[in-house]
Design an enzyme around this catalytic site. Structure first.
Site, PDB file in Angstrom:
ATOM      1  N   SER A 178       0.401  -1.247   0.260  1.00 41.70           N
ATOM      2  CA  SER A 178       0.313  -0.205   0.106  1.00 41.70           C
ATOM      3  C   SER A 178       1.224   1.414   0.058  1.00 41.70           C
ATOM      4  CB  SER A 178      -1.378  -0.018   1.253  1.00 41.70           C
ATOM      5  OG  SER A 178       0.147   0.414   2.442  1.00 41.70           O
ATOM      6  N   LYS A 179       0.357   2.959   0.014  1.00 43.18           N
ATOM      7  CA  LYS A 179       0.557   3.183  -0.403  1.00 43.18           C
ATOM      8  C   LYS A 179       1.569   3.898   1.097  1.00 43.18           C
ATOM      9  CE  LYS A 179      -2.414   6.110  -2.407  1.00 43.18           C
ATOM     10  NZ  LYS A 179      -3.221   7.372  -2.810  1.00 43.18           N
ATOM     11  N   ARG A 180       0.957   3.166   1.738  1.00 42.14           N
ATOM     12  CA  ARG A 180       2.000   3.732   3.648  1.00 42.14           C
ATOM     13  C   ARG A 180       3.589   2.522   3.836  1.00 42.14           C
ATOM     14  NH1 ARG A 180      -0.314   8.544   4.899  1.00 42.14           N
ATOM     15  NH2 ARG A 180      -2.227   8.875   4.041  1.00 42.14           N
ATOM     16  N   ASP A 181       2.953   1.679   2.955  1.00 43.17           N
ATOM     17  CA  ASP A 181       3.935   0.569   3.229  1.00 43.17           C
ATOM     18  C   ASP A 181       5.673   1.539   3.185  1.00 43.17           C
ATOM     19  OD1 ASP A 181       2.866  -1.425   4.555  1.00 43.17           O
ATOM     20  OD2 ASP A 181       1.920  -1.631   2.334  1.00 43.17           O
TER      21      ASP A 181
END
Ligand code: GLU
Length: 504
Positions: free
Chosen positions: A260-263
């Site tokens: 995901s974007k946050r990873d």
């Protein structure tokens, strides 16, 4: 028939690295088959539009070296390629579906839909607008014809929904997933068009793929649930459907779920090709380019996340990827992102760079620090440390001591390597560092001194290195002395003796 594929991002933010891989596979497939690749911007959902996202997408592909044959920023026979500019052409296709009985007007308000959802929840069911429920709702299937016309002419808000036929199996042969089969009675009557004059993703996507003569739709697995609807739309229009290929997901390094974007920033690697500055929150997400990755490395490791050539070969240029690519060799299962592998590829491509290209990266860094060296010195320095560089951003960190004397000394290393008597021994050794000797003579004299005084070799050599570098890293000591020259070497030795002084 000429192969025509497209990459169709929505400009809702920066391009995820998974999207880059989708575009890359489309590119490889097109070029392998002598076909064309289009860039279409799917911006029908104005609520999710993010300024700068389209420019970001275009710049990313420029950096990566993925070239489109037609599309936004390029033009072509099917222009415009931005869906918001094609807005007017979708209405007639929605009307065609209405006429053919494949679609209907629906007037249900958000509150009505919510109430229905609650009603279903109360009996532990999930509401879906479909073949089983559509006749309980407020639409052109349940209202008299004149009432429908009146509502529309009064400007009442409506949507046009797809009307699935009852109990029909939709079968799609996906090039990666194999046969996908689902019964229409299980499917949601998706919204195709809204009274604000905008089509939804599904209608615009299918209409454009048809008008732009797309032969293969290669996209992420998250779009697999849309396939039955798309296949039904082709059927309803009486058009030949393209072949579908749904790519496996890019997974987190531990394999637990989608990357995901946050990873990225949490796990220490970017998930976006370029750094992204969010225009609303001001948040900055890191990018491969700014982190010091080379585009060749990004292309190479991304290509191998979900595809393999079936051979032992790991390094591929873009042209070699084109030559070897085939959809059959794309795996069905998700591909785990591997940071160490990405680093390894980048290291490889940095070693492939000519020294002059690395020197060109270093020159502005030196200039910013008011350090001036002849080009051949910069080239020599770069060649000496290149092997240690994994990211272009590490260049200075790996070679600073070649161009400026240390201004401090690593305390841990001092504790370990700088003993009582070190200043005295280094002062003696400095006498061998002289213009009149060759580097190999200097080497032999230093070795003799260590042996005849029965000193600890590692300790003396490391304290010498500490004086020159400030730490215990760096290339072979005598290669370093040769690079620095006699004067600089002695200057650094005396400075360290002076600054560190006598220790226990
Ligand atoms: N606009 C869709 C996206 O953002 C395109 C999906 C497709 O390729 O059909 O990914």
């Amino acid at each position: 028939m000429k192969v025509r594929v497209r990459f169709a991002p929505s400009p809702t933010g920066p391009l995820h690295i998974g999207g880059v891989r989708t575009a890359l596979y489309n590119y490889l497939f097109a070029k392998k088959n002598g076909g064309d690749l289009l860039l279409r911007i799917e911006d029908t959902d104005q609520g999710r539009f993010v300024p700068g996202a389209e420019e970001y997408i275009i710049e990313s592909f420029k950096w990566l070296g993925i070239k489109f044959d037609e599309g936004v920023g390029i033009g072509g026979p099917h222009a415009p390629y931005r869906q918001s500019e094609r807005k007017d052409l979708y209405k007639k296709f929605a009307d065609e579906l209405l006429e053919k009985g494949f679609a209907y007007y629906a007037f249900d308000s958000a509150a009505d839909l919510e109430a229905k959802r609650k009603e279903f929840e109360a009996v532990k069911k999930t509401f879906q607008y479909d073949v089983n429920t559509r006749l309980q709702m407020c639409n052109s299937l349940t209202l008299p014809k004149d009432e429908v016309e009146k509502r529309i002419s009064n400007g009442e808000q409506y949507v046009i929904r797809f009307k699935y036929p009852e109990n029909e199996d939709v079968v799609v042969d996906d090039l990666i997933r194999g046969t996908v089969k689902i019964n229409t009675s299980l499917l949601d009557d998706k919204v195709l068009y809204k009274s604000d004059g905008m089509p939804t993703y599904h209608l615009a996507n299918v209409v454009d793929d048809h008008l732009m003569e797309i032969t293969h739709v290669i996209r992420g697995e998250e779009w697999l649930p849309s396939v039955p609807l798309h296949a039904m739309l082709y059927k309803a229009f009486g058009w030949e459907a393209p072949r579908f290929a749904h790519l496996p997901l890019l997974l987190k390094p531990d394999g637990n779920g989608k990357l995901s974007k946050r990873d990225g920033d949490r796990l220490g690697f970017p998930v976006f090709p370029l750094e992204w500055h969010d225009p609303k929150s001001g948040e900055i997400s890191s990018g491969y380019r700014e982190k010091g990755y080379l585009p060749e490395a990004v292309i190479n490791f991304l290509a191998l996340l979900g595809w393999n050539s079936g051979t032992e070969q790991e390094f591929f240029t873009l042209d070699e990827l084109v030559e070897n690519f085939s959809i059959e060799k794309i795996s069905k299962s998700g591909a785990k992102f591997d940071l160490e592998k990405a680093k390894w590829f980048n290291h490889h491509y940095i070693q492939q760079m000519p020294d002059s290209a690395l020197a060109d990266l270093l020159t502005p860094v030196l200039a910013a620090k008011n350090l001036s060296f002849p080009q051949e010195k910069v080239l020599k320095g770069v060649a000496m440390i290149k092997e240690r560089v994994h990211f272009t951003t590490e260049l200075w960190e790996q070679c600073h001591y070649l161009f400026e004397a240390p201004c401090s000394y690593d305390e841990q290393a001092v504790k370990k390597r700088w003993k009582h008597g070190t200043p005295l021994h280094l002062t003696e050794i400095s006498k061998f560092i002289d213009e009149k000797y060759s580097i190999s003579q200097m080497h032999d004299f230093v070795m003799d001194y260590i042996q005849s005084n029965e000193l600890n070799m590692g300790q003396i050599m490391n304290s010498f290195r500490l004086a020159l570098v400030g730490e215990t890293k760096g290339p072979d000591l005598f290669t370093l002395i040769d690079f620095l020259g006699v004067d600089e070497t002695k200057k650094r030795l005396f400075k360290a003796i002076d600054v560190i002084g006598e220790r226990e």
